[in-house]
Scaffold this motif. Structure first.
Motif, PDB file in Angstrom:
ATOM      1  N   LEU A  13       0.840  -1.210   0.000  1.00 51.10           N
ATOM      2  CA  LEU A  13       0.000   0.000   0.000  1.00 51.10           C
ATOM      3  C   LEU A  13       0.875   1.260   0.000  1.00 51.10           C
ATOM      4  O   LEU A  13       0.584   2.224  -0.718  1.00 51.10           O
ATOM      5  CB  LEU A  13      -0.924  -0.014   1.223  1.00 51.10           C
ATOM      6  N   ALA A  14       1.941   1.223   0.778  1.00 48.31           N
ATOM      7  CA  ALA A  14       2.831   2.389   0.856  1.00 48.31           C
ATOM      8  C   ALA A  14       3.449   2.680  -0.511  1.00 48.31           C
ATOM      9  O   ALA A  14       3.549   3.835  -0.924  1.00 48.31           O
ATOM     10  CB  ALA A  14       3.923   2.135   1.885  1.00 48.31           C
ATOM     11  N   LYS A  15       3.843   1.618  -1.233  1.00 48.91           N
ATOM     12  CA  LYS A  15       4.460   1.802  -2.556  1.00 48.91           C
ATOM     13  C   LYS A  15       3.458   2.368  -3.558  1.00 48.91           C
ATOM     14  O   LYS A  15       3.784   3.247  -4.354  1.00 48.91           O
ATOM     15  CB  LYS A  15       5.004   0.461  -3.063  1.00 48.91           C
ATOM     16  N   LEU A  16       2.219   1.854  -3.504  1.00 51.73           N
ATOM     17  CA  LEU A  16       1.186   2.341  -4.440  1.00 51.73           C
ATOM     18  C   LEU A  16       0.895   3.822  -4.216  1.00 51.73           C
ATOM     19  O   LEU A  16       0.758   4.591  -5.164  1.00 51.73           O
ATOM     20  CB  LEU A  16      -0.104   1.539  -4.250  1.00 51.73           C
ATOM     21  N   LEU A  17       0.797   4.196  -2.945  1.00 48.41           N
ATOM     22  CA  LEU A  17       0.465   5.591  -2.614  1.00 48.41           C
ATOM     23  C   LEU A  17       1.477   6.579  -3.170  1.00 48.41           C
ATOM     24  O   LEU A  17       1.138   7.703  -3.532  1.00 48.41           O
ATOM     25  CB  LEU A  17       0.407   5.759  -1.090  1.00 48.41           C
ATOM     26  N   GLU A  18       2.748   6.133  -3.225  1.00 45.08           N
ATOM     27  CA  GLU A  18       3.827   7.021  -3.658  1.00 45.08           C
ATOM     28  C   GLU A  18       4.008   7.059  -5.176  1.00 45.08           C
ATOM     29  O   GLU A  18       4.832   7.811  -5.680  1.00 45.08           O
ATOM     30  CB  GLU A  18       5.156   6.573  -3.019  1.00 45.08           C
ATOM     31  N   MET A  19       3.233   6.249  -5.901  1.00 42.14           N
ATOM     32  CA  MET A  19       3.399   6.216  -7.370  1.00 42.14           C
ATOM     33  C   MET A  19       3.001   7.557  -7.982  1.00 42.14           C
ATOM     34  O   MET A  19       2.139   8.263  -7.450  1.00 42.14           O
ATOM     35  CB  MET A  19       2.536   5.106  -7.971  1.00 42.14           C
ATOM     36  N   PRO A  20       3.627   7.907  -9.116  1.00 41.94           N
ATOM     37  CA  PRO A  20       3.268   9.177  -9.770  1.00 41.94           C
ATOM     38  C   PRO A  20       1.795   9.171 -10.186  1.00 41.94           C
ATOM     39  O   PRO A  20       1.214   8.122 -10.447  1.00 41.94           O
ATOM     40  CB  PRO A  20       4.171   9.202 -11.012  1.00 41.94           C
TER      41      PRO A  20
ATOM     42  N   ASN B 126     -12.586  12.081   5.929  1.00 41.73           N
ATOM     43  CA  ASN B 126     -11.265  12.542   6.408  1.00 41.73           C
ATOM     44  C   ASN B 126     -10.656  11.567   7.411  1.00 41.73           C
ATOM     45  O   ASN B 126      -9.450  11.315   7.392  1.00 41.73           O
ATOM     46  CB  ASN B 126     -11.339  13.954   6.984  1.00 41.73           C
ATOM     47  N   VAL B 127     -11.507  10.976   8.254  1.00 49.92           N
ATOM     48  CA  VAL B 127     -10.989  10.010   9.239  1.00 49.92           C
ATOM     49  C   VAL B 127     -10.487   8.754   8.526  1.00 49.92           C
ATOM     50  O   VAL B 127      -9.402   8.248   8.829  1.00 49.92           O
ATOM     51  CB  VAL B 127     -12.095   9.641  10.264  1.00 49.92           C
ATOM     52  N   LEU B 128     -11.251   8.270   7.561  1.00 49.40           N
ATOM     53  CA  LEU B 128     -10.843   7.058   6.853  1.00 49.40           C
ATOM     54  C   LEU B 128      -9.529   7.275   6.099  1.00 49.40           C
ATOM     55  O   LEU B 128      -8.621   6.435   6.168  1.00 49.40           O
ATOM     56  CB  LEU B 128     -11.942   6.606   5.880  1.00 49.40           C
ATOM     57  N   LEU B 129      -9.417   8.414   5.419  1.00 51.91           N
ATOM     58  CA  LEU B 129      -8.190   8.674   4.661  1.00 51.91           C
ATOM     59  C   LEU B 129      -6.990   8.797   5.602  1.00 51.91           C
ATOM     60  O   LEU B 129      -5.900   8.286   5.313  1.00 51.91           O
ATOM     61  CB  LEU B 129      -8.341   9.939   3.807  1.00 51.91           C
ATOM     62  N   GLN B 130      -7.209   9.457   6.728  1.00 50.87           N
ATOM     63  CA  GLN B 130      -6.133   9.599   7.708  1.00 50.87           C
ATOM     64  C   GLN B 130      -5.641   8.225   8.168  1.00 50.87           C
ATOM     65  O   GLN B 130      -4.440   7.986   8.279  1.00 50.87           O
ATOM     66  CB  GLN B 130      -6.681  10.387   8.898  1.00 50.87           C
ATOM     67  N   ARG B 131      -6.571   7.304   8.407  1.00 57.85           N
ATOM     68  CA  ARG B 131      -6.196   5.973   8.888  1.00 57.85           C
ATOM     69  C   ARG B 131      -5.508   5.165   7.772  1.00 57.85           C
ATOM     70  O   ARG B 131      -4.584   4.401   8.038  1.00 57.85           O
ATOM     71  CB  ARG B 131      -7.423   5.215   9.394  1.00 57.85           C
ATOM     72  N   ILE B 132      -5.977   5.331   6.544  1.00 63.01           N
ATOM     73  CA  ILE B 132      -5.343   4.611   5.428  1.00 63.01           C
ATOM     74  C   ILE B 132      -3.888   5.062   5.286  1.00 63.01           C
ATOM     75  O   ILE B 132      -2.973   4.254   5.147  1.00 63.01           O
ATOM     76  CB  ILE B 132      -6.126   4.830   4.111  1.00 63.01           C
ATOM     77  N   LEU B 133      -3.678   6.374   5.353  1.00 60.84           N
ATOM     78  CA  LEU B 133      -2.307   6.894   5.238  1.00 60.84           C
ATOM     79  C   LEU B 133      -1.474   6.420   6.422  1.00 60.84           C
ATOM     80  O   LEU B 133      -0.289   6.117   6.287  1.00 60.84           O
ATOM     81  CB  LEU B 133      -2.324   8.423   5.176  1.00 60.84           C
ATOM     82  N   TRP B 134      -2.108   6.345   7.568  1.00 63.36           N
ATOM     83  CA  TRP B 134      -1.390   5.918   8.765  1.00 63.36           C
ATOM     84  C   TRP B 134      -0.906   4.469   8.626  1.00 63.36           C
ATOM     85  O   TRP B 134       0.253   4.172   8.909  1.00 63.36           O
ATOM     86  CB  TRP B 134      -2.293   6.075   9.992  1.00 63.36           C
ATOM     87  N   VAL B 135      -1.787   3.574   8.182  1.00 61.37           N
ATOM     88  CA  VAL B 135      -1.360   2.167   8.076  1.00 61.37           C
ATOM     89  C   VAL B 135      -0.333   1.991   6.958  1.00 61.37           C
ATOM     90  O   VAL B 135       0.529   1.119   7.033  1.00 61.37           O
ATOM     91  CB  VAL B 135      -2.535   1.170   7.877  1.00 61.37           C
ATOM     92  N   ALA B 136      -0.418   2.850   5.936  1.00 60.56           N
ATOM     93  CA  ALA B 136       0.580   2.757   4.855  1.00 60.56           C
ATOM     94  C   ALA B 136       1.958   3.173   5.363  1.00 60.56           C
ATOM     95  O   ALA B 136       2.978   2.636   4.919  1.00 60.56           O
ATOM     96  CB  ALA B 136       0.161   3.639   3.691  1.00 60.56           C
ATOM     97  N   ARG B 137       1.979   4.111   6.298  1.00 56.84           N
ATOM     98  CA  ARG B 137       3.268   4.614   6.799  1.00 56.84           C
ATOM     99  C   ARG B 137       3.692   3.945   8.103  1.00 56.84           C
ATOM    100  O   ARG B 137       4.715   4.315   8.679  1.00 56.84           O
ATOM    101  CB  ARG B 137       3.163   6.133   7.019  1.00 56.84           C
TER     102      ARG B 137
END
Lengths: 160, 200
Positions: A13-20, B126-137
């Motif tokens: 997921l992290a890699k996909l998010l960073e794609m252009p 906004n809460v869902l997107l925040q959590r998605i970004l959180w689990v990605a990072r």
């Protein structure tokens, strides 16, 4: 003592998010709100139908099975109304969930449940839609009622 | 908008494949619409644990959003079984549990499933997107310890438990003891961290 293994799997997921490409966060949130609005009407119809079913359930004799079914339905109303910013209806449904989650089925509980359902149906009435003060008053009344009910339970002498 | 959600930051979820497991079709619709707004092109909406478990055997997902109360709490077991299956890549996929009214008996159960994050409903974009970004990072390692498999449940290290020597090689087992010698002055401390020009 069990063996503990620690490792770092690939985070796709992290890699996909960073794609252009993609969109800005501001646009994503705006698009999500628009997409959500497109299903508001069908969700409101479903909510009203759930309130009718809930009222029918409440007219049956109380038992664990009925209460569980009512709890699940009230929980759905809490979740779905909240996503459409019907905050008072969502809060009333949450309060009903709390009440139904209590094991005590005596005293004024049945009447309190009935008041919750009537209030929730009233909150969906078109006359209430533009009257913030009336919606707040309904919610305040429910809060007082539920607080009194829970307080009674908490102050009961523990059984020996 | 939260500090984590800078409106100008770009995100790309167009290639993400998301599994949504919800209690009702309307709840699944709500999540699907929000994800569509985020740019997710492929969302699979399921309201049955059996169907979800079957799909997880055949399709790779980048994110799993599940209401664990589906089928009377069977969602908790589904996540635990997914982690224990060790079938890659889904066993390591980020899992966000989304639950409505909290039942006290379910809180510990939620913590022990191996999910990455727990979000209270109602879900707002906004809460869902925040959590998605959180689990990605999320930088926490996965832990396999007895019956638990999932992200490390400790978000921060607060020292060893009382009367414990610790189990990690980095745990300091001997007491540090009392300080000896005079305390450092503030200037001494500042000089430890002060950038200095180096002449080569």
């Amino acid at each position: 003592m069990s063996v503990v293994r620690r490792f770092r799997p690939e985070n796709r997921l992290a890699k996909l998010l960073e794609m252009p490409g993609g969109v800005s966060i501001g646009s994503a949130l705006n698009n999500a709100s628009i997409a959500l609005e497109s299903i508001r009407e069908s969700c409101m119809q479903a909510l009203d139908q759930k309130l009718v079913v809930l009222a029918n359930m409440a007219s049956r004799p109380a038992n664990a099975g009925r209460d569980e079914a009512m709890y699940l339905l009230a929980n759905e109303i809490f979740n779905e109304s909240g996503s459409f910013n019907l905050s008072e209806l969502s809060a009333a449904a949450y309060s009903l969930c709390t009440l139904l989650d209590l094991e005590d089925r005596n005293g004024t509980r049945a009447a309190t449940i009935r008041v919750h359902i009537d209030s929730m149906r009233a909150l969906r009435h078109p006359d209430m839609a533009g009257d913030q003060a009336a919606r707040t008053a309904v919610l305040d009344g429910l809060r007082n009622l539920t607080a009194r009910h829970i307080e009674t339970l908490l102050t009961d002498e523990p059984s020996t | 908008m939260s500090a984590d959600l800078n409106p100008n930051t770009a995100i790309n979820l167009t290639k993400a494949v998301v599994l949504v497991v919800e209690t009702t079709s309307h709840a699944a619709d709500i999540l699907s619409q929000i994800l569509k707004g985020f740019g997710v092109a492929e969302t699979h909406r399921i309201t049955s644990i059996r169907e979800a478990s079957e799909l997880l055997k055949h399709k790779a997902f980048d994110l799993i959003l599940i209401d664990p109360d589906v089928e009377d709490g069977a969602g908790y077991t589904m996540v635990r079984n997914l982690r224990a299956s060790m079938v890659e890549p889904n066993c390591f996929a980020p899992v966000i549990l989304m639950s409505g009214h909290p039942r006290v008996t379910r809180v510990k159960q939620a913590r022990d499933t191996g999910a990455n994050f727990f979000v209270s409903k109602p879900i707002a974009p906004n809460v869902l997107l925040q959590r998605i970004l959180w689990v990605a990072r999320d930088k926490r390692p996965f832990v396999e310890a007895g019956v638990y498999i999932g992200p490390d449940r400790r978000f921060k290290f607060e020292g060893l438990p009382p009367d414990s020597d610790g189990r990690r090689s980095t745990d300091i087992k001997d007491p540090l003891g009392a300080a000896n010698g005079p305390d450092m002055s503030q200037d001494d401390i500042d000089n430890l961290m002060k950038p200095q020009r180096v002449m080569i």
